[in-house]
Scaffold this active site. Structure first.
Site, PDB file in Angstrom:
ATOM      1  N   HIS A 133      36.058  49.168  43.379  1.00  0.00           N
ATOM      2  CA  HIS A 133      37.174  49.568  42.921  1.00  0.00           C
ATOM      3  C   HIS A 133      37.659  49.953  43.947  1.00  0.00           C
ATOM      4  O   HIS A 133      37.891  51.459  44.322  1.00  0.00           O
ATOM      5  CB  HIS A 133      36.387  50.843  41.509  1.00  0.00           C
ATOM      6  CG  HIS A 133      37.987  50.979  40.996  1.00  0.00           C
ATOM      7  ND1 HIS A 133      38.351  52.434  40.744  1.00  0.00           N
ATOM      8  CD2 HIS A 133      38.513  49.844  39.887  1.00  0.00           C
ATOM      9  CE1 HIS A 133      39.403  51.934  39.815  1.00  0.00           C
ATOM     10  NE2 HIS A 133      39.545  51.303  40.041  1.00  0.00           N
ATOM     11  N   ARG A 134      38.434  49.454  44.036  1.00  0.00           N
ATOM     12  CA  ARG A 134      39.494  49.556  45.622  1.00  0.00           C
ATOM     13  C   ARG A 134      39.287  50.103  46.337  1.00  0.00           C
ATOM     14  O   ARG A 134      39.277  50.673  47.690  1.00  0.00           O
ATOM     15  CB  ARG A 134      40.513  50.967  44.919  1.00  0.00           C
ATOM     16  CG  ARG A 134      41.231  51.054  43.635  1.00  0.00           C
ATOM     17  CD  ARG A 134      42.407  51.997  43.215  1.00  0.00           C
ATOM     18  NE  ARG A 134      42.185  52.314  41.608  1.00  0.00           N
ATOM     19  CZ  ARG A 134      43.214  53.218  41.140  1.00  0.00           C
ATOM     20  NH1 ARG A 134      43.063  54.953  41.869  1.00  0.00           N
ATOM     21  NH2 ARG A 134      42.519  54.371  39.953  1.00  0.00           N
ATOM     22  N   GLU A 192      37.665  44.799  44.643  1.00  0.00           N
ATOM     23  CA  GLU A 192      38.505  45.067  43.849  1.00  0.00           C
ATOM     24  C   GLU A 192      40.007  45.294  44.146  1.00  0.00           C
ATOM     25  O   GLU A 192      40.064  46.809  45.064  1.00  0.00           O
ATOM     26  CB  GLU A 192      38.162  45.596  42.174  1.00  0.00           C
ATOM     27  CG  GLU A 192      39.232  45.645  41.324  1.00  0.00           C
ATOM     28  CD  GLU A 192      40.240  47.070  40.926  1.00  0.00           C
ATOM     29  OE1 GLU A 192      41.322  46.946  39.992  1.00  0.00           O
ATOM     30  OE2 GLU A 192      40.320  47.519  41.993  1.00  0.00           O
ATOM     31  N   ASP A 217      44.872  45.858  43.142  1.00  0.00           N
ATOM     32  CA  ASP A 217      45.763  46.355  43.015  1.00  0.00           C
ATOM     33  C   ASP A 217      47.062  46.095  43.239  1.00  0.00           C
ATOM     34  O   ASP A 217      47.257  46.065  44.727  1.00  0.00           O
ATOM     35  CB  ASP A 217      46.203  47.704  41.769  1.00  0.00           C
ATOM     36  CG  ASP A 217      44.854  48.248  41.469  1.00  0.00           C
ATOM     37  OD1 ASP A 217      44.464  47.776  40.466  1.00  0.00           O
ATOM     38  OD2 ASP A 217      44.159  49.238  41.675  1.00  0.00           O
ATOM     39  N   HIS A 244      48.046  50.684  44.513  1.00  0.00           N
ATOM     40  CA  HIS A 244      47.413  51.026  42.906  1.00  0.00           C
ATOM     41  C   HIS A 244      48.266  51.645  42.122  1.00  0.00           C
ATOM     42  O   HIS A 244      49.386  51.286  41.462  1.00  0.00           O
ATOM     43  CB  HIS A 244      46.245  52.470  42.954  1.00  0.00           C
ATOM     44  CG  HIS A 244      46.140  52.233  41.189  1.00  0.00           C
ATOM     45  ND1 HIS A 244      46.579  53.487  40.522  1.00  0.00           N
ATOM     46  CD2 HIS A 244      45.052  51.721  40.414  1.00  0.00           C
ATOM     47  CE1 HIS A 244      46.473  53.713  38.973  1.00  0.00           C
ATOM     48  NE2 HIS A 244      45.356  52.650  39.035  1.00  0.00           N
ATOM     49  N   GLU A 270      44.084  42.323  40.031  1.00  0.00           N
ATOM     50  CA  GLU A 270      44.864  43.181  39.292  1.00  0.00           C
ATOM     51  C   GLU A 270      46.665  42.895  39.612  1.00  0.00           C
ATOM     52  O   GLU A 270      46.607  43.418  40.728  1.00  0.00           O
ATOM     53  CB  GLU A 270      44.276  44.470  39.142  1.00  0.00           C
ATOM     54  CG  GLU A 270      45.368  45.182  37.528  1.00  0.00           C
ATOM     55  CD  GLU A 270      45.031  46.493  37.359  1.00  0.00           C
ATOM     56  OE1 GLU A 270      44.098  47.030  37.676  1.00  0.00           O
ATOM     57  OE2 GLU A 270      45.494  46.211  36.278  1.00  0.00           O
ATOM     58  N   GLN A 330      42.878  40.007  37.220  1.00  0.00           N
ATOM     59  CA  GLN A 330      42.799  40.866  35.547  1.00  0.00           C
ATOM     60  C   GLN A 330      44.288  41.875  35.664  1.00  0.00           C
ATOM     61  O   GLN A 330      45.081  41.800  36.726  1.00  0.00           O
ATOM     62  CB  GLN A 330      42.070  42.027  36.582  1.00  0.00           C
ATOM     63  CG  GLN A 330      41.937  43.077  37.893  1.00  0.00           C
ATOM     64  CD  GLN A 330      41.456  43.653  38.414  1.00  0.00           C
ATOM     65  OE1 GLN A 330      40.956  44.627  37.037  1.00  0.00           O
ATOM     66  NE2 GLN A 330      41.433  44.061  39.156  1.00  0.00           N
TER      67      GLN A 330
HETATM   68  O1  G3P Z   1      40.867  46.823  37.371  1.00  0.00           O
HETATM   69  C1  G3P Z   1      40.106  48.451  36.531  1.00  0.00           C
HETATM   70  C2  G3P Z   1      40.573  49.042  36.659  1.00  0.00           C
HETATM   71  O2  G3P Z   1      40.671  49.417  37.714  1.00  0.00           O
HETATM   72  C3  G3P Z   1      41.818  49.137  36.118  1.00  0.00           C
HETATM   73  O3  G3P Z   1      42.252  50.626  36.272  1.00  0.00           O
HETATM   74  O4  G3P Z   1      43.867  52.165  36.893  1.00  0.00           O
HETATM   75  O5  G3P Z   1      41.824  51.550  37.532  1.00  0.00           O
HETATM   76  O6  G3P Z   1      43.392  49.627  38.071  1.00  0.00           O
HETATM   77  P1  G3P Z   1      42.978  50.863  37.056  1.00  0.00           P
HETATM   78 CA    CA Z   2      42.471  47.243  39.308  1.00  0.00          CA
END
Ligand code: G3P
Ligand code: CA
Length: 350
Positions: A51-52, A78, A80, A93, A171, A229
């Site tokens: 995540h990131r 992952e 954004d 993000h 995302e 996503q």
């Molecule tokens: O993409 C899954 C999760 O990352 C969603 O929340 O705010 O961390 O992008 P956020």
């Molecule tokens: Ca995300």
């Protein structure tokens, strides 16, 4: 004697209730219940998303965070995705740059302005690493000072550049601010051979390599190599029209459920764009997971950073997790022994 019996029953009651709860949970949504659906969609099971990047150990969405994720063996990187004023796709993000850069120092009058009001050249003047050293002194490293914001092109280079071949889990963040961003992402992925004929060629050429080779991640060469996503149903609809073969994940949290009226209503919103489910980890209960699986969808929960949470969510039948600590997840899921992180940082030269 009677009092003693009552006390014994009272003492045993919590254990009995917990046992009943886990039995109920197992019957409703056992571990592995979404394995076949994941396989049908070409997505690894369980899917472990950095995540990131490894954002618990390095500045989020920067080069070392993703290099570390790749080297450790994450299934997906992952990110954004947003866009600069002059059209460059970047990984970031937040809507603005105050939390993760030194913008207040470099552009004090524009500190609260959203990222899309800056050109790429302007963003390259920012330090996207020092904030992490200040916020997480226990993980601080001199090499994080002065890190740049990463472009999607650079993220693709990282995904393609190592022994492990992770997928990309992209995302669209606040997509209403970036008209046409879905097409721009799809076009770039086509150009880079992640969508379309060249991907198929590479997939065929790798037939001899078992995709589930335990020591090598090869999600890059699976049909689910890219997952898109979004919290926006509209954005997922655009992806569906442009590249229907890409698995889609509809992200949601408790607020989405409150707005939609019910959990089932939110699942209907996801199904309307043929998407899978990406709920907040606070909703990872077996009665929710079973409803998702009953609709033929896979479910990836965000953001799960502790091993006890990984255990619980796995017990409740999750198909994958987003985590800031892919090292902990890989260890928990028996994909590696607890890694020597210093060795990995040395390997990625940070
Ligand atoms: O993409 C899954 C999760 O990352 C969603 O929340 O705010 O961390 O992008 P956020
Ligand atoms: Ca995300």
């Amino acid at each position: 004697m009677r009092l003693k019996t009552i006390l014994i029953i009272l003492a045993a009651l919590p254990f009995v209730l917990i046992a009943i709860f886990f039995l109920y949970s197992f019957l409703l949504s056992p571990p592995g219940s979404g394995r076949d659906v994941s396989r049908q969609k070409g997505v690894p099971f369980p899917a472990l998303m950095a995540h990131r990047g490894v954002s618990g150990l390095a500045p989020e969405e920067t080069r070392p965070a993703y290099l570390l994720a790749r080297e450790l063996g994450a299934d997906y990187l992952e990110a954004d995705i947003q866009r600069t004023k002059d059209g460059v796709l970047i990984a970031l993000h937040d809507d603005d740059l105050t939390r993760t850069t030194n913008i207040e120092e470099i552009y004090p009058d524009r500190a609260k302005d959203s990222v899309d009001t800056f050109t790429y050249a302007e963003l390259m003047k920012l330090d996207a690493g020092s904030w992490f050293n200040e916020t997480h002194p226990q993980w601080a490293r001199p090499s994080f000072v002065g890190l740049n914001i990463l472009t999607l092109e650079e993220l693709i280079d990282i995904a393609d550049g190592g022994y492990h071949k992770p997928g990309l889990y992209l995302e669209t963040k606040s997509p209403e601010r970036f008209p046409g961003i879905e097409k721009q992402i799809v076009d770039l992925l086509k150009k880079r051979g992640w969508i379309g004929p060249s991907s198929e060629t590479e997939e065929a050429s790798l037939e001899e390599t078992p995709l589930d080779a335990p020591d090598r991640v090869n999600v890059r060469n699976m049909p689910g190599r890219i997952i898109v996503q979004s919290f926006s149903q509209d954005s997922l609809q655009i992806f569906k029209d442009l590249a229907p073969e890409l698995p889609r994940v509809y992200l949601f949290g408790q607020d989405t459920v409150e707005e939609g009226g019910s959990f089932e209503a939110v699942l209907e919103q996801a199904l309307a764009v043929d998407a899978n489910a990406g709920p907040s980890g606070y909703m990872a209960w077996p009665w929710y997971t079973s409803k998702i699986h009953a609709r033929g969808m896979i479910v990836h929960y965000y953001t799960i950073n502790q091993s006890w949470q990984m255990w619980l969510i796995n017990q409740f039948g999750a198909d994958g997790i987003f985590t800031d600590r892919i090292d902990i997840a890989l260890d928990y899921f028996d994909r590696m022994e607890e890694p020597d992180l210093e060795q990995y940082f040395k390997k990625i030269e940070y």
